[in-house]
Motif scaffolding. Structure first.
Motif, PDB file in Angstrom:
ATOM      1  N   PRO A 106       0.825  -1.212   0.000  1.00 26.06           N
ATOM      2  CA  PRO A 106       0.000   0.000   0.000  1.00 26.06           C
ATOM      3  C   PRO A 106       0.855   1.257   0.000  1.00 26.06           C
ATOM      4  N   PRO A 107       0.496   2.251  -0.826  1.00 23.10           N
ATOM      5  CA  PRO A 107       1.239   3.517  -0.812  1.00 23.10           C
ATOM      6  C   PRO A 107       1.060   4.228   0.524  1.00 23.10           C
ATOM      7  N   ASP A 108       2.070   4.978   0.913  1.00 25.42           N
ATOM      8  CA  ASP A 108       1.978   5.769   2.142  1.00 25.42           C
ATOM      9  C   ASP A 108       0.832   6.766   2.024  1.00 25.42           C
ATOM     10  N   GLY A 109       0.031   6.842   3.089  1.00 27.26           N
ATOM     11  CA  GLY A 109      -1.026   7.848   3.125  1.00 27.26           C
ATOM     12  C   GLY A 109      -2.360   7.397   2.592  1.00 27.26           C
ATOM     13  N   ASP A 110      -2.445   6.199   1.999  1.00 25.63           N
ATOM     14  CA  ASP A 110      -3.736   5.716   1.515  1.00 25.63           C
ATOM     15  C   ASP A 110      -4.681   5.450   2.688  1.00 25.63           C
ATOM     16  N   ALA A 111      -5.936   5.875   2.535  1.00 24.53           N
ATOM     17  CA  ALA A 111      -6.948   5.568   3.546  1.00 24.53           C
ATOM     18  C   ALA A 111      -7.265   4.079   3.508  1.00 24.53           C
ATOM     19  N   PHE A 112      -7.716   3.562   4.644  1.00 25.75           N
ATOM     20  CA  PHE A 112      -8.096   2.146   4.719  1.00 25.75           C
ATOM     21  C   PHE A 112      -9.265   1.994   5.669  1.00 25.75           C
ATOM     22  N   ARG A 113     -10.210   1.139   5.286  1.00 24.61           N
ATOM     23  CA  ARG A 113     -11.307   0.749   6.150  1.00 24.61           C
ATOM     24  C   ARG A 113     -11.375  -0.773   6.153  1.00 24.61           C
ATOM     25  N   MET A 114     -11.458  -1.366   7.337  1.00 25.53           N
ATOM     26  CA  MET A 114     -11.468  -2.822   7.440  1.00 25.53           C
ATOM     27  C   MET A 114     -12.661  -3.431   6.712  1.00 25.53           C
ATOM     28  N   HIS A 115     -13.809  -2.744   6.716  1.00 26.64           N
ATOM     29  CA  HIS A 115     -14.992  -3.342   6.092  1.00 26.64           C
ATOM     30  C   HIS A 115     -14.862  -3.457   4.576  1.00 26.64           C
ATOM     31  N   TRP A 116     -13.850  -2.810   3.990  1.00 27.03           N
ATOM     32  CA  TRP A 116     -13.634  -2.957   2.554  1.00 27.03           C
ATOM     33  C   TRP A 116     -13.252  -4.387   2.178  1.00 27.03           C
ATOM     34  N   PHE A 117     -12.810  -5.168   3.143  1.00 24.69           N
ATOM     35  CA  PHE A 117     -12.498  -6.571   2.857  1.00 24.69           C
ATOM     36  C   PHE A 117     -13.750  -7.428   2.682  1.00 24.69           C
ATOM     37  N   THR A 118     -14.925  -6.919   3.033  1.00 27.25           N
ATOM     38  CA  THR A 118     -16.135  -7.744   3.032  1.00 27.25           C
ATOM     39  C   THR A 118     -16.379  -8.414   1.692  1.00 27.25           C
ATOM     40  N   LEU A 119     -16.370  -7.650   0.607  1.00 28.16           N
ATOM     41  CA  LEU A 119     -16.688  -8.226  -0.706  1.00 28.16           C
ATOM     42  C   LEU A 119     -15.644  -9.226  -1.179  1.00 28.16           C
ATOM     43  N   VAL A 135     -18.212 -21.487  13.015  1.00 28.61           N
ATOM     44  CA  VAL A 135     -17.328 -20.530  13.683  1.00 28.61           C
ATOM     45  C   VAL A 135     -17.536 -19.147  13.070  1.00 28.61           C
ATOM     46  N   THR A 136     -17.226 -18.131  13.867  1.00 30.08           N
ATOM     47  CA  THR A 136     -17.271 -16.744  13.412  1.00 30.08           C
ATOM     48  C   THR A 136     -15.935 -16.093  13.704  1.00 30.08           C
ATOM     49  N   VAL A 137     -15.332 -15.527  12.684  1.00 30.81           N
ATOM     50  CA  VAL A 137     -14.070 -14.801  12.823  1.00 30.81           C
ATOM     51  C   VAL A 137     -14.328 -13.341  12.479  1.00 30.81           C
ATOM     52  N   ARG A 138     -13.943 -12.471  13.371  1.00 27.38           N
ATOM     53  CA  ARG A 138     -14.190 -11.028  13.187  1.00 27.38           C
ATOM     54  C   ARG A 138     -12.900 -10.324  12.795  1.00 27.38           C
ATOM     55  N   LEU A 139     -12.960  -9.594  11.695  1.00 29.86           N
ATOM     56  CA  LEU A 139     -11.872  -8.698  11.327  1.00 29.86           C
ATOM     57  C   LEU A 139     -12.246  -7.297  11.782  1.00 29.86           C
ATOM     58  N   GLY A 140     -11.372  -6.652  12.529  1.00 30.54           N
ATOM     59  CA  GLY A 140     -11.670  -5.314  13.010  1.00 30.54           C
ATOM     60  C   GLY A 140     -12.595  -5.347  14.205  1.00 30.54           C
ATOM     61  N   ASP A 141     -13.550  -4.403  14.213  1.00 35.79           N
ATOM     62  CA  ASP A 141     -14.444  -4.285  15.365  1.00 35.79           C
ATOM     63  C   ASP A 141     -15.834  -3.873  14.906  1.00 35.79           C
ATOM     64  N   LEU A 142     -16.713  -3.629  15.862  1.00 36.82           N
ATOM     65  CA  LEU A 142     -18.102  -3.293  15.541  1.00 36.82           C
ATOM     66  C   LEU A 142     -18.214  -1.985  14.780  1.00 36.82           C
ATOM     67  N   HIS A 143     -17.274  -1.075  14.997  1.00 34.45           N
ATOM     68  CA  HIS A 143     -17.312   0.219  14.310  1.00 34.45           C
ATOM     69  C   HIS A 143     -16.881   0.084  12.856  1.00 34.45           C
ATOM     70  N   ASP A 144     -15.883  -0.735  12.593  1.00 34.65           N
ATOM     71  CA  ASP A 144     -15.360  -0.895  11.237  1.00 34.65           C
ATOM     72  C   ASP A 144     -14.778  -2.290  11.110  1.00 34.65           C
ATOM     73  N   GLY A 145     -15.537  -3.186  10.544  1.00 40.74           N
ATOM     74  CA  GLY A 145     -15.057  -4.542  10.393  1.00 40.74           C
ATOM     75  C   GLY A 145     -16.088  -5.422   9.726  1.00 40.74           C
ATOM     76  N   CYS A 146     -15.838  -6.732   9.766  1.00 44.23           N
ATOM     77  CA  CYS A 146     -16.779  -7.693   9.194  1.00 44.23           C
ATOM     78  C   CYS A 146     -16.632  -9.016   9.930  1.00 44.23           C
ATOM     79  N   ASP A 147     -17.704  -9.785   9.917  1.00 47.31           N
ATOM     80  CA  ASP A 147     -17.732 -11.113  10.512  1.00 47.31           C
ATOM     81  C   ASP A 147     -17.740 -12.156   9.400  1.00 47.31           C
ATOM     82  N   ILE A 148     -16.794 -13.092   9.471  1.00 50.95           N
ATOM     83  CA  ILE A 148     -16.743 -14.212   8.526  1.00 50.95           C
ATOM     84  C   ILE A 148     -17.299 -15.433   9.244  1.00 50.95           C
ATOM     85  N   ILE A 149     -18.342 -16.016   8.674  1.00 56.78           N
ATOM     86  CA  ILE A 149     -19.024 -17.139   9.309  1.00 56.78           C
ATOM     87  C   ILE A 149     -18.869 -18.368   8.414  1.00 56.78           C
TER      88      ILE A 149
END
Length: 216
Positions: A106-119, A135-149
């Motif tokens: 990733p280039p320096d300074g690029d924004a990132f959001r964990m929920h972008w991994f969802t798709l 099983v459920t694996v959570r990336l990130g948290d409730l504010h910004d993340g996703c649950d893989i089931i």
């Protein structure tokens, strides 16, 4: 709306969705589902409010999105994809696939959001132990993340929810997650590169692909 003025289905499609931010708005609505204007803005760092409003007006006029006033307790206007807009999911999936090799550094300074991994995770993950309990694996948290089931061979990737108890919660630099879920890095190696698993490492290992998404 600017037009290529070409009698070609690709050019006609790009007339409607080729402007900057439009497909990223589609990405957010595919990821988050129906959401408020403010939710869209949080998922689109860098977009100005007036430009987002303009793109939404264009998308609504072109039948890609619709707005619906929801009664209490939501009491808000939700923006959602129309059936026609939902058909862009394949386009977004293939662009995600095509762009995966570009994600490793990733280039320096690029924004990132964990929920972008969802798709992409919907296509990257597999259930390596379909005979085991879900099983459920959570990336990130409730504010910004996703649950893989993973449940009996089926994979779902959903926005994080308090209704689910995660068997493991995972944090890591984004490039490490990309390498891990594209099969370019093993879990033990990822853990030396900043990946932290709070809970069951076996639950995470169960989800990892056998083959690299980036190469396929």
């Amino acid at each position: 709306m600017r037009s290529y003025n070409q009698y070609c289905s690709m050019a006609r499609a790009l007339d409607l969705v080729g402007d900057r931010w439009t497909l990223l708005i589609v990405r957010e609505l595919l990821t988050q589902g129906p959401c408020r204007f403010s939710d869209l803005r949080r998922g689109l760092p860098g977009v100005a409010s007036n430009l987002l409003a303009e793109r939404l007006r264009e998308m609504e006029a072109n039948g890609v999105i619709t707005r619906q006033d929801e009664p209490p307790p939501i009491a808000a206007t939700l923006i959602r994809l129309t059936d026609r807009g939902q058909e862009l999911s394949g386009v977004v999936r293939e662009l995600t696939r095509w762009g995966a090799p570009l994600m490793l550094e990733p280039p320096d300074g690029d924004a990132f959001r964990m929920h972008w991994f969802t798709l992409p995770l919907r296509h990257l993950c597999r259930d390596g132990s379909p005979d085991q309990p879900a099983v459920t694996v959570r990336l990130g948290d409730l504010h910004d993340g996703c649950d893989i089931i993973a449940d009996h061979g089926q994979i779902q990737v959903l926005p994080c929810s308090t209704a689910r108890q995660a068997d493991a919660t995972v944090t890591a630099p984004p490039q490490v997650l990309v390498a891990l879920f594209t099969g370019l890095m093993t879990l033990p190696t990822a853990q030396t590169q900043g990946l932290v698993v709070d809970g069951s490492s076996a639950a995470l290992q169960r989800l990892l692909p056998e083959a690299g998404f980036a190469s396929g």
